[in-house]
Design an enzyme around this catalytic site. Structure first.
Site, PDB file in Angstrom:
ATOM      1  N   ASN A  85     -52.721  13.803 -12.591  1.00 15.69           N
ATOM      2  CA  ASN A  85     -52.763  15.417 -12.722  1.00 15.69           C
ATOM      3  C   ASN A  85     -50.950  15.286 -12.800  1.00 15.69           C
ATOM      4  OD1 ASN A  85     -53.636  17.858 -13.194  1.00 15.69           O
ATOM      5  ND2 ASN A  85     -55.251  17.850 -11.989  1.00 15.69           N
ATOM      6  N   HIS A 115     -32.827   6.205   1.480  1.00 17.10           N
ATOM      7  CA  HIS A 115     -30.397   6.059   2.080  1.00 17.10           C
ATOM      8  C   HIS A 115     -30.058   5.695   3.296  1.00 17.10           C
ATOM      9  CE1 HIS A 115     -29.990   7.919  -2.032  1.00 17.10           C
ATOM     10  NE2 HIS A 115     -30.720   8.760  -1.782  1.00 17.10           N
ATOM     11  N   ALA A 142     -53.641  16.236  -3.792  1.00 13.49           N
ATOM     12  CA  ALA A 142     -52.811  16.303  -3.894  1.00 13.49           C
ATOM     13  C   ALA A 142     -52.189  17.158  -3.044  1.00 13.49           C
ATOM     14  CB  ALA A 142     -53.464  17.832  -4.462  1.00 13.49           C
ATOM     15  N   ALA A 160     -55.309  15.257   0.294  1.00 16.98           N
ATOM     16  CA  ALA A 160     -54.171  16.315   0.439  1.00 16.98           C
ATOM     17  C   ALA A 160     -52.834  16.568   1.371  1.00 16.98           C
ATOM     18  CB  ALA A 160     -55.089  17.254  -0.950  1.00 16.98           C
ATOM     19  N   THR A 165     -46.514   7.371   5.786  1.00 19.34           N
ATOM     20  CA  THR A 165     -45.170   6.266   6.407  1.00 19.34           C
ATOM     21  C   THR A 165     -46.101   5.049   6.591  1.00 19.34           C
ATOM     22  OG1 THR A 165     -46.477   7.176   8.694  1.00 19.34           O
ATOM     23  CG2 THR A 165     -44.689   8.312   7.583  1.00 19.34           C
ATOM     24  N   LYS A 166     -46.960   4.030   6.657  1.00 19.30           N
ATOM     25  CA  LYS A 166     -46.798   3.236   6.544  1.00 19.30           C
ATOM     26  C   LYS A 166     -48.167   2.929   6.382  1.00 19.30           C
ATOM     27  CE  LYS A 166     -46.351   3.501  12.072  1.00 19.30           C
ATOM     28  NZ  LYS A 166     -46.796   3.605  13.739  1.00 19.30           N
ATOM     29  N   ARG A 183     -61.673   7.463   9.195  1.00 20.96           N
ATOM     30  CA  ARG A 183     -62.567   6.235   8.693  1.00 20.96           C
ATOM     31  C   ARG A 183     -62.740   5.509   8.041  1.00 20.96           C
ATOM     32  NH1 ARG A 183     -67.147   8.408   5.454  1.00 20.96           N
ATOM     33  NH2 ARG A 183     -67.214  10.610   4.949  1.00 20.96           N
TER      34      ARG A 183
END
Length: 200
Positions: A85, A115, A142, A160, A165-166, A183
């Site tokens: 989208n 960085h 989204a 959304a 991060t993992k 779940r």
């Protein structure tokens, strides 16, 4: 001795302002600009442009402009039937792999660039890149953000606004910041598609 361009895909520190890198990047961004100027009825033209812009793109992929990418998709690999989208951002300084039938909601960001934490290295403009892998038949909600080096399994739904991060295993619903597995996709999902709405 490796050049700065060689280091784009090795995970090593490099300087993105290197002239050889920037020259190639400018050409990619020119094509991306043209793609984003296409008219809604120019679907065939968009398909042809994606084949030129992307590292790989399967059949029946659709990206709703505007599309944003540091290298114009040159390091993006889409399987078949991928849908994106508005405002998909691929920070494709290195490779991004997306499996068949995966869908992206509006305003999703997939980042490969990072960085250093050390301020003196950031002052000099150093960067490193880590590839991102997203499996087949995923739905990325989204505004989700997927960080460098992440692997997402098959059949994953990411809620959304989540910040991934993992790594995420296959067949799960994962939400939040940081994104956590809520779940597994289960038998309930075979019967209901949304809250109390039954699949007929």
């Amino acid at each position: 001795m490796s050049t700065m361009k060689d280091r784009l895909h090795t995970g090593e520190l490099y300087l993105p302002g290197d002239e050889e890198i920037m020259e190639g990047q400018r050409k990619c961004l020119e094509r991306l600009y043209d793609f984003n100027q296409t008219r809604p009825g120019e679907l065939e033209k968009r398909q042809e442009m994606l084949k030129e812009m992307f590292a790989e793109v399967g059949e029946n992929c659709y990206i709703e402009p505007p599309f944003h990418a540091n290298f114009g998709g040159a390091h993006v690999h889409f399987g078949k039937n991928v849908y994106a989208n508005f405002n998909l951002t691929c920070v494709d300084d290195t490779h991004i792999y997306v499996g068949d039938y995966t869908m992206f909601g509006p305003n999703v960001t997939i980042a490969t660039a990072g960085h250093p934490l050390l301020p003196s290295l950031r002052e000099k403009g150093y960067q490193y890149n880590m590839p991102v892998h997203i499996g087949k038949n995923c739905w990325i909600g989204a505004g989700a953000i997927i960080l460098p080096g992440i692997t997402v399994g098959d059949n994953v739904v990411i809620g959304a606004g989540s910040i991934v991060t993992k790594d995420l295993p296959s067949n799960v619903l994962a939400v939040g910041n940081p994104c956590r597995v809520l779940r597994e996709i289960n038998e309930h999902d075979r019967e209901y598609y949304f809250k109390d709405k039954k699949i007929q």
